[in-house]
Design a protein around this motif. Structure first.
Motif, short mmCIF file in Angstrom:
data_model
loop_
_atom_site.label_atom_id
_atom_site.label_comp_id
_atom_site.label_asym_id
_atom_site.label_seq_id
_atom_site.Cartn_x
_atom_site.Cartn_y
_atom_site.Cartn_z
N TYR A 154 0.82 -1.21 0.00
CA TYR A 154 0.00 0.00 0.00
C TYR A 154 0.86 1.26 0.00
N TYR A 155 1.92 1.27 0.79
CA TYR A 155 2.74 2.47 0.92
C TYR A 155 3.59 2.73 -0.32
N VAL A 156 3.94 1.71 -1.08
CA VAL A 156 4.78 1.92 -2.25
C VAL A 156 3.97 2.03 -3.54
N MET A 157 2.68 1.68 -3.49
CA MET A 157 1.89 1.63 -4.72
C MET A 157 1.72 3.01 -5.34
N GLY A 158 1.52 4.04 -4.55
CA GLY A 158 1.24 5.36 -5.10
C GLY A 158 2.47 6.18 -5.43
N GLU A 159 3.66 5.62 -5.23
CA GLU A 159 4.87 6.38 -5.50
C GLU A 159 5.11 6.51 -6.99
N GLY A 160 5.51 7.71 -7.41
CA GLY A 160 5.86 7.93 -8.80
C GLY A 160 4.70 8.26 -9.70
N VAL A 161 3.47 8.32 -9.18
CA VAL A 161 2.30 8.66 -10.00
C VAL A 161 1.52 9.76 -9.30
N SER A 162 0.79 10.54 -10.08
CA SER A 162 0.00 11.64 -9.52
C SER A 162 -1.19 11.90 -10.43
N SER A 231 2.59 8.79 -19.26
CA SER A 231 3.94 9.08 -19.75
C SER A 231 4.95 8.17 -19.07
N SER A 232 5.84 7.60 -19.87
CA SER A 232 6.84 6.67 -19.34
C SER A 232 8.19 7.33 -19.14
N GLU A 239 8.73 14.78 -10.77
CA GLU A 239 8.79 13.81 -9.69
C GLU A 239 7.86 12.63 -9.91
N SER A 240 6.90 12.74 -10.81
CA SER A 240 5.92 11.67 -10.98
C SER A 240 5.37 11.67 -12.39
N VAL A 241 4.72 10.58 -12.75
CA VAL A 241 4.08 10.46 -14.06
C VAL A 241 2.58 10.63 -13.89
N ASP A 242 1.94 10.97 -14.98
CA ASP A 242 0.49 11.15 -14.95
C ASP A 242 -0.03 10.99 -16.37
#
Length: 315
Positions: A154-162, A231-232, A239-242
């Motif tokens: 759960y804590y790592v799933m949202g990293e890198g995306v927004s 976006s890859s 800081e993140s992809v979206d």
């Protein structure tokens, strides 16, 4: 010199395009592979636990893994021993090869660590089911470890995306919390069927939702209207992809659509779960099986006492 520079730029574009295509294909394949594992595992737990509960509700006890005889039928359990390290290495390879902001790159490293944690959990389950002789390695302990692993996911799933992608993966995180809470509750009260039912449905739901996410965010054919694929490749300052949407209206419509799809998935999973439970109950009734439990025993004893009352009065 200018000509050479142009040639180099032209050579870079196809390479980057190939890398982008491969990354999208890998993302879709990853989500599809997760569906192929989570959905059957959750469905198997749901069928096995429901059958066990209907056989004798008062003696129901959840299991770490519902094993089948002969042992070769448990191929799904042993397949995870091989595939999870491969998936973990793939995420670690993406961490090493992709460029972008460090927080985005480290999200792949964290996902690799999470997959490795699930692999350790599978090892513990196999050790308990086949070779456990120590009182330290018991069902409650392994259920606690399972809950901790789900919390790590759960804590790592949202990293890198927004943005829109963050909302989609946030919904997936909610399902992960349901699985974690179910594991913790089963570690304390293993005879709680509703916790086992929630865990099974959560695994099925996680599988179907990951499949939906893979198609909606990483493909053009099933993408959201007015929005591009996620976006890859990032600028080092991002800081993140979206998901890139043309207008704010398109982004809001995309969020609303994904929330609606999440609700549809929830309804389908619940209908499937209760439908299977009803079918199993009907089959058991047709076979003449008698459900036993404390409530039925109390009703039977009460009816017997009522039948004995007239005889006492006559005497």
């Amino acid at each position: 010199m200018c000509k050479c520079f142009i040639v180099r730029e032209n050579n870079k574009k196809p390479n980057r395009g190939n890398r982008t295509t491969l990354t999208y294909m890998a993302s879709v394949a990853t989500h599809f592979s997760a569906f192929l594992f989570l959905f059957p595992i959750g469905l198997h737990r749901l069928l096995s636990s429901s059958s066990l509960y209907l056989h004798n509700p008062s003696h129901f006890r959840s299991k770490l893994w519902y094993l089948s005889d002969p042992k070769w039928k448990n191929i799904d359990l042993f397949a995870l021993i091989i595939t999870l390290p491969i998936a973990s290495f793939s995420e670690f390879f993406l961490f090493l090869s992709l460029s972008g902001h460090p927080s985005y790159k480290f999200s792949f490293f964290h996902q690799s660590f999470t997959l490795l944690a699930f692999w350790v959990l599978i090892i513990l389950i196999i050790a308990y089911e086949y070779v456990a002789t120590s009182s330290f390695l018991n069902e409650s302990f392994v259920f606690v470890i399972g809950g901790v692993v789900f919390l790590v996911e759960y804590y790592v799933m949202g990293e890198g995306v927004s943005g829109l992608a963050g909302v989609v993966y946030g919904l997936f995180g909610g399902l992960t919390l349901v699985c974690a809470a179910s594991c913790f509750y089963l570690s304390v009260k293993p005879n709680a069927f509703f916790a086992e039912f929630s865990l099974s449905c959560g695994l099925v739901f996680k599988g179907t939702w990951l499949l939906q996410v893979g198609f909606s965010l990483y493909t053009d054919a099933f993408g959201l209207r007015g929005c591009q694929k996620i976006s890859s490749f990032l600028d080092p300052h991002q800081e993140s992809v979206d998901v890139k949407c043309d207008l704010d209206e398109d982004r809001l419509r995309g969020v609303a659509l994904m929330n609606l799809l999440f609700t549809v998935h929830a309804i389908v999973v619940m209908v499937l779960a209760f439908g299977l439970f009803g079918v199993l109950a009907s089959i058991r009734n047709l076979r003449g099986g008698e459900a036993r439990g404390p409530l039925l025993s109390e009703l039977e004893s009460t009816s017997n006492r009522l039948r004995a009352l007239p005889e006492i009065e006559i005497e």
